[in-house]
Scaffold this motif. Structure first.
Motif, PDB file in Angstrom:
ATOM      1  N   LEU A 236       0.824  -1.206   0.000  1.00  0.00           N
ATOM      2  CA  LEU A 236       0.000   0.000   0.000  1.00  0.00           C
ATOM      3  C   LEU A 236       0.863   1.263   0.000  1.00  0.00           C
ATOM      4  O   LEU A 236       0.519   2.265  -0.638  1.00  0.00           O
ATOM      5  CB  LEU A 236      -0.935   0.002   1.205  1.00  0.00           C
ATOM      6  N   ALA A 237       2.001   1.216   0.701  1.00  0.00           N
ATOM      7  CA  ALA A 237       2.882   2.386   0.727  1.00  0.00           C
ATOM      8  C   ALA A 237       3.512   2.630  -0.641  1.00  0.00           C
ATOM      9  O   ALA A 237       3.691   3.778  -1.056  1.00  0.00           O
ATOM     10  CB  ALA A 237       3.967   2.188   1.777  1.00  0.00           C
ATOM     11  N   ALA A 238       3.839   1.551  -1.360  1.00  0.00           N
ATOM     12  CA  ALA A 238       4.540   1.692  -2.634  1.00  0.00           C
ATOM     13  C   ALA A 238       3.597   1.908  -3.803  1.00  0.00           C
ATOM     14  O   ALA A 238       3.918   2.639  -4.743  1.00  0.00           O
ATOM     15  CB  ALA A 238       5.403   0.454  -2.881  1.00  0.00           C
ATOM     16  N   TRP A 272      -6.794  -4.430  11.351  1.00  0.00           N
ATOM     17  CA  TRP A 272      -5.925  -3.290  11.057  1.00  0.00           C
ATOM     18  C   TRP A 272      -6.730  -2.018  10.774  1.00  0.00           C
ATOM     19  O   TRP A 272      -6.266  -0.920  11.062  1.00  0.00           O
ATOM     20  CB  TRP A 272      -5.009  -3.628   9.878  1.00  0.00           C
ATOM     21  N   LEU A 273      -7.930  -2.186  10.235  1.00  0.00           N
ATOM     22  CA  LEU A 273      -8.808  -1.024  10.088  1.00  0.00           C
ATOM     23  C   LEU A 273      -9.190  -0.464  11.455  1.00  0.00           C
ATOM     24  O   LEU A 273      -9.207   0.759  11.669  1.00  0.00           O
ATOM     25  CB  LEU A 273     -10.069  -1.403   9.305  1.00  0.00           C
ATOM     26  N   LEU A 278      -4.974   0.843   8.648  1.00  0.00           N
ATOM     27  CA  LEU A 278      -5.562   0.947   7.312  1.00  0.00           C
ATOM     28  C   LEU A 278      -6.798   1.842   7.396  1.00  0.00           C
ATOM     29  O   LEU A 278      -7.408   1.986   8.463  1.00  0.00           O
ATOM     30  CB  LEU A 278      -5.967  -0.424   6.772  1.00  0.00           C
ATOM     31  N   GLN A 279      -7.163   2.414   6.243  1.00  0.00           N
ATOM     32  CA  GLN A 279      -8.433   3.143   6.123  1.00  0.00           C
ATOM     33  C   GLN A 279      -9.120   2.688   4.843  1.00  0.00           C
ATOM     34  O   GLN A 279      -8.460   2.253   3.890  1.00  0.00           O
ATOM     35  CB  GLN A 279      -8.190   4.647   6.075  1.00  0.00           C
ATOM     36  N   GLN A 280     -10.438   2.802   4.851  1.00  0.00           N
ATOM     37  CA  GLN A 280     -11.222   2.417   3.681  1.00  0.00           C
ATOM     38  C   GLN A 280     -11.796   3.675   3.031  1.00  0.00           C
ATOM     39  O   GLN A 280     -12.379   4.532   3.704  1.00  0.00           O
ATOM     40  CB  GLN A 280     -12.345   1.458   4.071  1.00  0.00           C
ATOM     41  N   GLY A 284     -14.569   1.923  -1.170  1.00  0.00           N
ATOM     42  CA  GLY A 284     -14.339   0.620  -0.550  1.00  0.00           C
ATOM     43  C   GLY A 284     -12.922   0.121  -0.675  1.00  0.00           C
ATOM     44  O   GLY A 284     -12.622  -1.001  -0.260  1.00  0.00           O
ATOM     45  N   ASN A 285     -12.038   0.915  -1.267  1.00  0.00           N
ATOM     46  CA  ASN A 285     -10.639   0.507  -1.390  1.00  0.00           C
ATOM     47  C   ASN A 285      -9.883   0.776  -0.094  1.00  0.00           C
ATOM     48  O   ASN A 285     -10.351   1.520   0.781  1.00  0.00           O
ATOM     49  CB  ASN A 285      -9.967   1.237  -2.552  1.00  0.00           C
ATOM     50  N   LEU A 286      -8.693   0.192   0.001  1.00  0.00           N
ATOM     51  CA  LEU A 286      -7.886   0.297   1.211  1.00  0.00           C
ATOM     52  C   LEU A 286      -6.668   1.168   0.963  1.00  0.00           C
ATOM     53  O   LEU A 286      -6.008   1.065  -0.079  1.00  0.00           O
ATOM     54  CB  LEU A 286      -7.445  -1.088   1.682  1.00  0.00           C
TER      55      LEU A 286
END
Length: 550
Positions: A236-238, A272-273, A278-280, A284-286
């Motif tokens: 997710l970071a990359a 993790w949410l 994490l956030q949504q 609906g994506n992460l």
């Protein structure tokens, strides 16, 4: 030419001593191949030697001093404490003998500048001696290294081979000497404490390779949830936001996570949410949450090993290294091969300010207790006691100590009988001859179920060699033996034991971010060896559990 290239393997690995295992790991989950080149090399002379000493005796440190005097030498120890104590003593002996101080310490708690200084000294042409942990086991070219010494037994065959390989790289024989120690016996120790375990283990590790060319297999955990956390946040970071389905495909298709299910991953994502890692998005994506971003941006995030909240140690403007538990003002400890007295503790900035000290003190480090020792090492160790082989690499003193240990083991049937009544009431010694995973599992079985099944009141483990059990007053030795036989017949699994444990330790770097239910499953699947323990109990015949005759 193109056809020749297309037929070539995708990866080529060097000779690791475990090349087939390395090839299988590299090609896991793919249709590709990995080959290990067979490069003929001339036989290389190897010089091995094992000496034996009483712990902290003058002869012990004098031996290390003489073996390294005027040479380019590495001294390997199994923990940081030992490196510090050894170098502090060698420096004192050198000062007493009017010899120059070319002694260094190299481990993860020594300041980077001092580690670099040790590395430069080892790469130079002048004599230099460095005591290290696994930080110098591989990687850095140390030039014409003349000799390697190992303090006590290595924890694995692979480790001593790697350390031996540091020498003999410039056409000279590979040379490694072991200095195995045992504490002075005071006469009140339990029966198994009379064996020189470090000497026996060193012999076992050497013989396993000399006889069978055996090296431990690579550990392959089934449930690396901590690594999964790191990989998920890295993607997710990359790459930015992912749908949950795309993220699952990107992560779970990696070979390391083949045993982790989509339901497991879904549970992790929800967890993790909730932690804001994490956030949504509205679609609906992460994406990374605010807390998750802080974790990923920290320079420690991509390191494999867990961070420690250590206190840095300063002498004036020079940083010496770090320790985990700050001593109080006035207490003394060793670091970077010298002894220091705590002059000031700055708890806000986590700093210690010290002054030189002339007497010894304690080392304040945490540790995991060392690497796991394989079942085969314990089995070969047992054989060392049973056979009458004379090993040519033992010094005369070590050979005499081995012979005395064999006679002691034969007298008390230590290699045949697993359970022994000790002189203290309701106190017993148990020798299971199991490697670390199975030994630790047996320890947890006795501590968890032993109270009800065996009336065990306390368990003290000297891993992975023996356990000392204390039972309730109403329990005699025969009842304990019967209980062990009955325990071996139970239909129990790793999951049963993991569920019965009051808590699961945080062992991997990001375990604190894994739901407890999944951590219990990982602990059961990757850390426990209950089937092996129960099989061992079933092999103990009723006669073998009777007390030995004196």
């Amino acid at each position: 030419m193109a056809s020749r290239l297309s037929a070539a393997p995708d990866w080529v690995v060097g000779d690791t001593g475990r090349s087939p295992l390395a090839c299988n790991w590299l090609a896991a989950g793919t249709q590709r191949t990995a080959l290990a080149p067979e490069i003929p090399t001339p036989p290389r002379p190897i010089r091995l030697g094992i000496a034996h000493f009483q712990r902290d005796s003058g002869d012990y440190y004098q031996y290390l001093f003489q073996q390294t005097l005027g040479r380019k030498s590495l001294i390997f120890a199994n923990n940081r404490t030992e490196t510090e104590v050894v170098i502090a003593n060698l420096r004192q002996l050198a000062a007493d003998a009017g010899q120059p101080n070319y002694y260094h310490v190299h481990h993860g708690s020594v300041a980077a500048d001092l580690r670099s200084r040790a590395e430069r000294a080892m790469q130079g042409e002048s004599p230099a001696v460095t005591a290290a942990t696994l930080t110098l086991e591989m990687g850095i070219d140390l030039g014409r290294l003349e000799r390697v010494l190992q303090i006590d037994a290595p924890t694995s065959v692979a480790s001593w081979l790697q350390r031996l390989g540091r020498t003999g790289r410039r056409g000279t024989p590979a040379e490694m000497r072991f200095a195995c120690t045992e504490p002075e016996l005071l006469g009140e120790e339990p029966l198994p404490a009379h064996l020189p375990w470090q000497l026996l283990q060193a012999i076992a590790a050497i013989q396993l390779y000399l006889e069978d060319r055996w090296v431990e297999p690579f550990p392959q955990p089934r449930y690396p949830f901590s690594l999964l956390y790191q990989q998920t946040l890295s993607i997710l970071a990359a790459q930015g936001e992912h749908s949950p389905a795309d993220l699952a495909r990107a992560v779970l298709n990696l070979p390391s996570f083949s045993a982790i299910t989509a339901d497991d991953f879904r549970q992790l994502l929800h967890h993790w949410l909730a932690l804001d890692h994490l956030q949504q998005t509205e679609r609906g994506n992460l994406i990374l949450g605010l807390t998750g971003e802080k974790i990923v941006r920290h320079y420690h995030f991509y390191a494999v090993f867990a961070n420690r909240s250590d206190y840095t140690v300063w002498y004036g403007h020079q940083e010496l290294g770090c320790i985990a538990i700050p001593p109080t003002v006035g207490l003394q400890f060793a670091l970077s091969g010298r002894y220091w007295r705590v002059a000031e503790v700055d708890r806000g900035r986590q700093r210690l300010f010290v002054q030189p000290a002339t007497t010894s003190g304690h080392i304040a480090w945490r540790g995991s207790g060392g690497s796991a020792i394989h079942d085969r090492i314990l089995a070969r160790l047992r054989q060392v006691l049973q056979e009458q082989t004379r090993y040519p690499y033992l010094t005369q003193t070590a050979q005499k100590r081995l012979q005395a240990a064999r006679q002691f083991a034969q007298r008390w049937s230590l290699t045949q009988e697993p359970l022994f009544d000790l002189e203290r009431p309701q106190t017993y010694a148990l020798l299971p001859w199991l490697g670390t995973p199975a030994f630790d599992t047996l320890t947890q079985v006795l501590a968890t179920w032993g109270k009800d099944l065996l009336a065990v009141r306390s368990v003290r483990a000297v891993s992975p060699y023996y356990l000392i059990l204390r039972t309730a007053k109403r329990t005699d030795g025969e009842a304990l033996r019967a209980g062990l036989r009955e325990l071996g017949q139970q239909e129990l699994s790793n999951d049963d034991l993991a569920a019965a444990l009051p808590e699961i330790p945080l062992l991997e770097k990001y375990d604190e971010f894994i739901p407890e239910s999944l951590r219990r499953r990982a602990y059961a699947g990757d850390r426990l060896a209950l089937p092996s323990v129960l099989a061992t109990l079933r092999q103990w015949r009723a006669a073998a559990l009777d007390p030995p005759s004196s």
